[in-house]
Design a protein around this motif. Structure first.
Motif, PDB file in Angstrom:
ATOM      1  N   LYS A  74       0.828  -1.215   0.000  1.00 43.55           N
ATOM      2  CA  LYS A  74       0.000   0.000   0.000  1.00 43.55           C
ATOM      3  C   LYS A  74       0.859   1.260   0.000  1.00 43.55           C
ATOM      4  O   LYS A  74       0.481   2.282  -0.592  1.00 43.55           O
ATOM      5  CB  LYS A  74      -0.940  -0.034   1.197  1.00 43.55           C
ATOM      6  CG  LYS A  74      -2.030  -1.086   1.046  1.00 43.55           C
ATOM      7  CD  LYS A  74      -2.973  -1.145   2.238  1.00 43.55           C
ATOM      8  CE  LYS A  74      -4.039  -2.210   2.008  1.00 43.55           C
ATOM      9  NZ  LYS A  74      -4.957  -2.348   3.160  1.00 43.55           N
ATOM     10  N   GLU A  77       1.734   1.811  -3.540  1.00 39.51           N
ATOM     11  CA  GLU A  77       0.600   2.373  -4.267  1.00 39.51           C
ATOM     12  C   GLU A  77       0.499   3.875  -4.033  1.00 39.51           C
ATOM     13  O   GLU A  77       0.292   4.662  -4.965  1.00 39.51           O
ATOM     14  CB  GLU A  77      -0.698   1.691  -3.830  1.00 39.51           C
ATOM     15  CG  GLU A  77      -1.925   2.193  -4.578  1.00 39.51           C
ATOM     16  CD  GLU A  77      -3.180   1.444  -4.173  1.00 39.51           C
ATOM     17  OE1 GLU A  77      -3.776   0.760  -5.029  1.00 39.51           O
ATOM     18  OE2 GLU A  77      -3.560   1.548  -2.987  1.00 39.51           O
ATOM     19  N   SER A  83      -0.755  -0.490  -8.225  1.00 41.20           N
ATOM     20  CA  SER A  83      -1.893  -1.048  -7.507  1.00 41.20           C
ATOM     21  C   SER A  83      -1.433  -2.090  -6.502  1.00 41.20           C
ATOM     22  O   SER A  83      -0.765  -3.065  -6.856  1.00 41.20           O
ATOM     23  CB  SER A  83      -2.876  -1.693  -8.492  1.00 41.20           C
ATOM     24  OG  SER A  83      -3.896  -2.381  -7.785  1.00 41.20           O
ATOM     25  N   TRP A  84      -1.764  -1.906  -5.236  1.00 37.54           N
ATOM     26  CA  TRP A  84      -1.264  -2.801  -4.193  1.00 37.54           C
ATOM     27  C   TRP A  84      -1.762  -4.225  -4.391  1.00 37.54           C
ATOM     28  O   TRP A  84      -1.100  -5.180  -3.998  1.00 37.54           O
ATOM     29  CB  TRP A  84      -1.651  -2.283  -2.809  1.00 37.54           C
ATOM     30  CG  TRP A  84      -3.114  -2.431  -2.468  1.00 37.54           C
ATOM     31  CD1 TRP A  84      -4.105  -1.539  -2.710  1.00 37.54           C
ATOM     32  CD2 TRP A  84      -3.713  -3.544  -1.801  1.00 37.54           C
ATOM     33  NE1 TRP A  84      -5.307  -2.018  -2.256  1.00 37.54           N
ATOM     34  CE2 TRP A  84      -5.099  -3.255  -1.686  1.00 37.54           C
ATOM     35  CE3 TRP A  84      -3.242  -4.749  -1.292  1.00 37.54           C
ATOM     36  CZ2 TRP A  84      -5.997  -4.132  -1.095  1.00 37.54           C
ATOM     37  CZ3 TRP A  84      -4.138  -5.632  -0.701  1.00 37.54           C
ATOM     38  CH2 TRP A  84      -5.495  -5.323  -0.595  1.00 37.54           C
TER      39      TRP A  84
END
Length: 255
Positions: A74, A77, A83-84
């Motif tokens: 995250k 991201e 995108s995690w």
């Protein structure tokens, strides 16, 4: 800090990296002990986790491998727009661990060659990024190289090369032939790093007909032994063309 984010990026690209490898990649200007403290802080903050690599480092202690956690994914991201949900987290499968570590070792050998001015403008991009750039989408894993390398010899134009770390478990028709055919379509030279010299003999036999089929010379695909590269460097190791002749990868290297 940006260097900490850079360390997370490298873990994303390589899946897992040994502690000494990560220190050399991301914190080359500080001592290893100081780098270890930085890595521990990343782990304490929950961005990474670690496990034993199965290798030993100095002072008789086992070396750790690091990998991303959900929090690390995250963070990437937020900071890099990746995108995690697409970022692998958790420890790698035992079967793949050594494969990932060997890829990093080859990258470090290339960086050392750049540090000694044998090459310049080095770029090392793992397969997932390179093939995505070529195709606009992910390619089936059997057709991906582990990395693409771009660099320049002194006073020469940039050269791009596909790098494959041989697992020793490729089967000729199921794995090797589709892979090499896909590589040859890019037009890039191919470097294959194997676990032993006898393995090179097998791969050369499998590869020769594919080069003839593509109408390219025996230097289009060359083979080296992992430990030889680690011990003697990219340019000090012995590399074999597909016909069995030897090349030292100096600037007169031709495919």
């Amino acid at each position: 800090m940006q260097r900490d984010i850079w360390a997370l990026v490298q873990l994303y690209l390589h899946r897992t990296i040994g502690s000494s490898q990560l220190a050399r990649l991301c914190f080359p200007d500080i001592s290893y002990e100081t780098a270890r403290k930085r890595l521990r802080r990343l782990q304490q903050a929950g961005f990474t986790a670690s496990a034993s690599s199965g290798r030993m480092e100095g002072r008789g202690r086992p070396e750790l491998i690091y990998f991303l956690t959900g929090s690390g994914a995250k963070a990437l991201e937020q900071n890099r727009g990746i995108s995690w949900e697409t970022i692998p987290t958790g420890p790698p499968h035992t079967y793949h661990k050594e494969h990932f570590l060997r890829l990093v070792d080859v990258r470090l050998a290339l960086q050392e060659a750049q540090n000694t001015q044998l090459l310049s403008d080095l770029e090392f991009i793992t397969g997932r990024e390179f093939w995505k750039e070529l195709s606009g989408e992910m390619i089936v894993s059997e057709e991906q190289a582990d990395a693409t390398i771009s660099f320049r010899y002194p006073e020469m134009e940039s050269l791009s090369i596909l790098l494959e770390i041989d697992t020793g478990n490729f089967r000729q028709t199921r794995h090797w032939e589709p892979k090499i055919r896909a590589f040859l379509k890019t037009g890039c030279p191919i470097w294959v790093v194997t676990g032993s010299a006898p393995r090179i003999s097998t791969l050369r036999k499998w590869t020769q007909p594919l080069l003839e089929e593509a109408n390219v010379g025996p230097g289009k695909c060359i083979f080296g032994v992992y430990q030889d590269i680690v011990d003697n460097g990219i340019f000090g190791a012995t590399w074999y063309r597909t016909d069995g002749s030897i090349t030292n990868l100096r600037p007169n290297f031709k495919a």
